[in-house]
Design a protein around this motif. Structure first.
Motif, PDB file in Angstrom:
ATOM      1  N   ALA A  35       0.832  -1.209   0.000  1.00 39.57           N
ATOM      2  CA  ALA A  35       0.000   0.000   0.000  1.00 39.57           C
ATOM      3  C   ALA A  35       0.862   1.252   0.000  1.00 39.57           C
ATOM      4  O   ALA A  35       0.559   2.235  -0.682  1.00 39.57           O
ATOM      5  CB  ALA A  35      -0.939  -0.012   1.206  1.00 39.57           C
ATOM      6  N   VAL A  36       1.962   1.248   0.783  1.00 45.15           N
ATOM      7  CA  VAL A  36       2.839   2.421   0.863  1.00 45.15           C
ATOM      8  C   VAL A  36       3.562   2.663  -0.464  1.00 45.15           C
ATOM      9  O   VAL A  36       3.580   3.782  -0.984  1.00 45.15           O
ATOM     10  CB  VAL A  36       3.860   2.254   2.008  1.00 45.15           C
TER      11      VAL A  36
ATOM     12  N   ILE B 123      -9.252 -10.054   7.466  1.00 45.51           N
ATOM     13  CA  ILE B 123      -8.276  -9.002   7.766  1.00 45.51           C
ATOM     14  C   ILE B 123      -8.050  -8.238   6.472  1.00 45.51           C
ATOM     15  O   ILE B 123      -7.768  -8.840   5.428  1.00 45.51           O
ATOM     16  CB  ILE B 123      -6.944  -9.592   8.271  1.00 45.51           C
ATOM     17  N   TRP B 124      -8.203  -6.909   6.542  1.00 44.52           N
ATOM     18  CA  TRP B 124      -8.058  -6.130   5.316  1.00 44.52           C
ATOM     19  C   TRP B 124      -7.069  -4.985   5.509  1.00 44.52           C
ATOM     20  O   TRP B 124      -6.897  -4.460   6.595  1.00 44.52           O
ATOM     21  CB  TRP B 124      -9.398  -5.590   4.833  1.00 44.52           C
ATOM     22  N   VAL B 125      -6.440  -4.612   4.393  1.00 46.00           N
ATOM     23  CA  VAL B 125      -5.538  -3.456   4.319  1.00 46.00           C
ATOM     24  C   VAL B 125      -5.975  -2.647   3.102  1.00 46.00           C
ATOM     25  O   VAL B 125      -5.989  -3.160   1.981  1.00 46.00           O
ATOM     26  CB  VAL B 125      -4.065  -3.877   4.176  1.00 46.00           C
TER      27      VAL B 125
ATOM     28  N   ARG C 239      -8.022 -17.599   1.836  1.00 43.35           N
ATOM     29  CA  ARG C 239      -8.039 -17.024   0.498  1.00 43.35           C
ATOM     30  C   ARG C 239      -7.877 -15.509   0.613  1.00 43.35           C
ATOM     31  O   ARG C 239      -8.091 -14.937   1.686  1.00 43.35           O
ATOM     32  CB  ARG C 239      -9.323 -17.365  -0.244  1.00 43.35           C
ATOM     33  N   ILE C 240      -7.481 -14.872  -0.508  1.00 47.06           N
ATOM     34  CA  ILE C 240      -7.256 -13.434  -0.518  1.00 47.06           C
ATOM     35  C   ILE C 240      -7.999 -12.829  -1.697  1.00 47.06           C
ATOM     36  O   ILE C 240      -8.052 -13.422  -2.786  1.00 47.06           O
ATOM     37  CB  ILE C 240      -5.746 -13.097  -0.587  1.00 47.06           C
ATOM     38  N   GLU C 241      -8.619 -11.655  -1.470  1.00 47.74           N
ATOM     39  CA  GLU C 241      -9.408 -10.981  -2.488  1.00 47.74           C
ATOM     40  C   GLU C 241      -8.918  -9.538  -2.633  1.00 47.74           C
ATOM     41  O   GLU C 241      -8.516  -8.912  -1.642  1.00 47.74           O
ATOM     42  CB  GLU C 241     -10.893 -10.980  -2.124  1.00 47.74           C
ATOM     43  N   ALA C 242      -8.994  -9.024  -3.869  1.00 47.19           N
ATOM     44  CA  ALA C 242      -8.567  -7.648  -4.142  1.00 47.19           C
ATOM     45  C   ALA C 242      -9.697  -6.887  -4.819  1.00 47.19           C
ATOM     46  O   ALA C 242     -10.344  -7.407  -5.727  1.00 47.19           O
ATOM     47  CB  ALA C 242      -7.321  -7.623  -5.032  1.00 47.19           C
ATOM     48  N   VAL C 243      -9.934  -5.649  -4.341  1.00 42.88           N
ATOM     49  CA  VAL C 243     -10.945  -4.769  -4.918  1.00 42.88           C
ATOM     50  C   VAL C 243     -10.288  -3.406  -5.117  1.00 42.88           C
ATOM     51  O   VAL C 243      -9.623  -2.894  -4.209  1.00 42.88           O
ATOM     52  CB  VAL C 243     -12.183  -4.632  -4.012  1.00 42.88           C
ATOM     53  N   SER C 244     -10.494  -2.791  -6.313  1.00 42.73           N
ATOM     54  CA  SER C 244      -9.854  -1.497  -6.553  1.00 42.73           C
ATOM     55  C   SER C 244     -10.547  -0.770  -7.692  1.00 42.73           C
ATOM     56  O   SER C 244     -11.100  -1.395  -8.606  1.00 42.73           O
ATOM     57  CB  SER C 244      -8.375  -1.681  -6.901  1.00 42.73           C
TER      58      SER C 244
ATOM     59  N   ARG D  55      -8.126  -2.299  -1.918  1.00 47.60           N
ATOM     60  CA  ARG D  55      -8.366  -3.018  -0.655  1.00 47.60           C
ATOM     61  C   ARG D  55      -8.082  -4.490  -0.881  1.00 47.60           C
ATOM     62  O   ARG D  55      -8.638  -5.111  -1.794  1.00 47.60           O
ATOM     63  CB  ARG D  55      -9.798  -2.815  -0.184  1.00 47.60           C
ATOM     64  N   PHE D  56      -7.196  -5.053  -0.047  1.00 41.38           N
ATOM     65  CA  PHE D  56      -6.883  -6.478  -0.057  1.00 41.38           C
ATOM     66  C   PHE D  56      -7.432  -7.095   1.221  1.00 41.38           C
ATOM     67  O   PHE D  56      -7.158  -6.608   2.315  1.00 41.38           O
ATOM     68  CB  PHE D  56      -5.370  -6.705  -0.154  1.00 41.38           C
TER      69      PHE D  56
END
Length: 729
Positions: free
Chosen positions: A630-631, A657-659, A706-711, A718-719
């Motif tokens: 993210a940084v 858990i999201w970042v 599992r991991i999901e990505a939205v953008s 957001r992951f």
């Protein structure tokens, strides 16, 4: 209006106010001067009250004075003095007020104190001065009220005859302000009490004439004017002046407020900021300390300052800045030793405490330097040690005077500020010198480490060739085994060996290549200025690379020698049950501390009480990688960046858990490839394309989730990691 009250009786003022005038504060101020107040809000009330006994003066709001001819003012003035106050003043209205019989005209807004002063002076004029002073001012009549008023005032006050330009009365505070007697002051023009020039370069005679011309126009306001003490010291004043007219007399009532302290404080703040800017820019130490000394000297008349710096031996003092002291005297102090009886500076450094010598001639601390100081007219010296911390002294800051004297509270505060600023400047200079010494040795160290890395790379390439030869030999062996009818088992063996051999080969080549890139980067940094910390990181990386290649080469050698299948041991992470919110908070503390500037704001959205049974090590690695992603990729140096880290339940069996960030976002055509190995949008800019691939493997493999990505482009990304509350074993 009836006959006015006698001078020693309590006066009562009638205030006739409209909606634009608030009499509350004025009433309180008049009450403090034992003056009574009556209020009227209509013209008929005012006329009725003015006919009663005890009303000494009327303060009339122009809003209630009538039309343009101010009829109410005329009717009230027929009975007694009227001061007209206008919230919308104009020269035309002032002229109309005078024609209507008003005794004075007040331009609002002005402070209640200004109005009270005008009222008191008007009352004094009415009750203390003769009606027609054809032969001049009657000082006997003046002594009854006005002189008493001046004597009791806490301010410095002078009464000037505008025609002659000379004071006719002064109070004791004015004598103290100028350091002159009343008799002496009353024989001096106002311009003679000023320095030749004002701070802006205007001749004082011109400034005084301008002030008088403005006051003669009827203004009540504050005028800045620099005056001069009998000793020659400049006094910055604000002069509040009121014009008093009585027949042929034109008198100026002047209240002098000494603002020298305020001006000096402002100059000190400005000077401090300039010094800190010089320090930040890396200006030469001599320039900084000289400007510091001059700033401090400007704060007190007759002060001479010096800065002495402690030598590397810890016992010798060297002059660093003393622009106002005699050069020969400063030169004689070069090489002075510190000790319990070594003058003010040497003793202060030795004691690590301030030393005040009020009389150099009779103080035993100056026995070794007394004659030299007295020869240059120095009679007092106070010294403050310049400290880096509680145990480390850098030098001393000294204040000299040519007369015997002890410090005041403001002197102690000033020398403390000076010593603190000097410590900042000296410390920075010393650190820069230390860094320069390190730079001188960096090139040799870099060359040595470069040679070691090149040798390691050569060993890796040689091992790679040997491994390739071994693979060719294994291929030949496979062909032979196939011919003997053992193709199936040998094929599996060769595939396993090839896979295991490629691992140390790849590791060695990648490590050698990476260190070659680091070496090139280090060489570039050497041209522009290399920090010690950067070199330390390079050395650590080189040692780690050497260890990696050494381990892989040993592993490859064992494979070649034994032709046995080797299973790579993966050090399993420790599994435990832990509170998820506390775990994330602990991780964020270290992640935030390591952020470079500009640092984004980090927000937390953590559900308390979540507990999971999982692997904290891999989870911490995944969380750190998402945070860094993210940084680096999302915010990319933005000054208004925000990173949000959250955790919450996801059904009964899982947690999420999201970042997220408010950065650039991910293009739609890239969103489906973010977990591909070696896919990156920062190729050549530090991105390897393995970060999210590793995170994906950790989440789906070790952690069992599992991991999901939205953008959206321009809206951030957001992951979200969805993990079981109990990880698979």
């Amino acid at each position: 209006m009836k006959q006015p009250n006698p001078p020693d009786a309590l006066h009562t003022i009638l205030i006739v106010s409209g909606p634009d005038f608030d009499p509350a504060a004025l009433r309180d101020s008049l009450a403090a001067r034992s003056v009574g107040v009556r209020i009227a809000t209509r013209g008929d009330e005012a006329l009725k009250a003015a006919q009663e006994d005890g009303i000494s003066l009327v303060l009339l709001d122009a809003a209630l004075a009538g039309s343009a001819s101010l009829e109410l003012c005329t009717r009230l003035a027929a009975a007694g003095p009227v001061l007209l106050a206008s919230a919308h003043p104009s020269d035309e209205e002032q002229q109309a007020a005078m024609e209507a019989g008003a005794a004075g005209y007040l331009r609002l807004p002005c402070t209640p104190q200004d109005i009270v002063e005008k009222i008191l002076i008007e009352l004094t004029v009415r009750h203390a001065w003769p009606a027609a002073p054809d032969s001049g001012l009657d000082t006997n009549a003046l002594e009854v009220n006005y002189h008493t008023l001046l004597a009791g005032s806490p301010d410095s006050i002078m009464l000037f005859d505008a025609t002659r330009g000379l004071p006719v009365d002064v109070n004791r505070n004015a004598e103290r302000l100028f350091g002159r007697s009343a008799q002496e002051l009353m024989g001096m023009q106002l311009a003679e009490l000023c320095p030749p020039l004002q701070p802006d370069g205007t001749p004082s005679a011109v400034a005084v004439r301008t002030l008088i011309d403005k006051v003669m126009g009827g203004e009540v306001r504050v005028y800045p004017l620099s005056l001069r003490h009998a000793s020659g010291r400049q006094i910055d004043c604000e002069i509040r002046t009121v014009l008093l007219k009585k027949g042929a007399l034109q008198l100026l009532h002047m209240r002098l407020v000494d603002v020298t302290g305020l001006r000096l404080a402002e100059a000190l703040r400005t000077g401090q900021n300039q010094l800190l800017e010089l320090i930040a820019r890396g200006a030469p130490l001599g320039t900084i300390l000289t400007q510091l000394v001059q700033l401090v000297e400007s704060q007190a008349h007759g002060m001479l300052c010096s800065v002495m710096v402690l030598d590397d031996d810890g016992f010798t003092l060297r002059p660093a800045a003393a622009p106002s002291l005699p050069p020969d005297y400063v030169q004689s102090l070069d090489g002075a030793r510190i000790g319990p009886n070594e003058g003010s500076c040497g003793s202060a450094v030795h004691r690590r405490a301030p030393v005040v010598v009020a009389d150099i001639e009779h103080d035993p601390l100056w026995k070794n330097y007394r004659d030299m100081a007295l020869a240059y007219g120095l009679r007092a010296c106070w010294s403050m040690p310049i400290m880096l911390d509680a145990d480390t002294v850098l030098g001393s800051f000294a204040m000299y005077y040519r007369e015997v004297r002890t410090p005041r509270a403001e002197d102690e505060r000033l020398i403390g500020v000076a010593a603190h600023l000097a410590s900042i400047a000296i410390e920075r200079t010393q650190r820069e010198a230390e860094l320069q010494r390190h730079r001188l040795h960096l090139e040799e160290l870099v060359q040595a480490r470069t040679l070691e890395l090149r040798r390691a790379k050569e060993r890796a390439e040689q091992a790679s060739e040997e491994l390739k030869a071994a693979l060719e030999h294994l291929g030949e062996t496979q062909d032979e085994l196939v011919r003997r009818g053992k193709l199936a088992s040998l094929g599996a063996l060769v595939a396993g060996v090839a896979h295991e051999l490629n691992t140390p080969i790849g590791n060695s080549i990648v490590t050698a290549g990476a260190m070659s890139e680091k070496l090139d980067a280090l060489a570039g940094q050497l041209e522009t200025g290399l920090r010690k910390s950067e070199l330390a990181r390079f050395v650590d990386a080189a040692r780690e690379a050497e260890g990696v290649m050494q381990r892989n080469l040993e592993r490859a050698a064992k494979l070649i020698a034994s032709f046995r299948q080797i299973a790579v041991d993966a050090a399993g992470s420790q599994r435990q049950q832990f509170a998820l919110d506390q775990f994330i908070v602990q991780q964020l503390v270290s992640l935030q501390a390591a952020l470079p500037a500009p640092r984004p704001a980090v927000r937390q959205q953590l559900t308390p009480g979540l507990s999971i049974d999982s692997y904290p090590g891999p989870l911490a690695q995944a969380l750190a990688s998402l945070f860094e992603n993210a940084v680096i990729h999302g915010l990319d140096g933005r000054h208004d960046g925000i990173i949000t880290v959250g955790a919450a339940g996801h059904g009964e069996q899982d947690v999420e858990i999201w970042v997220s960030d408010n950065g650039a976002g991910i293009l739609p055509e890239h969103l489906g490839r973010v977990y591909d190995p070696f896919f990156t949008t920062r190729l050549g800019a530090g991105g390897s394309g393995l970060g999210l691939y590793v995170i994906h493997n950790i989440v789906t493999g070790v952690l069992g989730g599992r991991i999901e990505a939205v953008s959206l482009p321009g809206k951030g990304a957001r992951f979200t990691m969805i993990l079981p509350r109990t990880a698979p074993r």
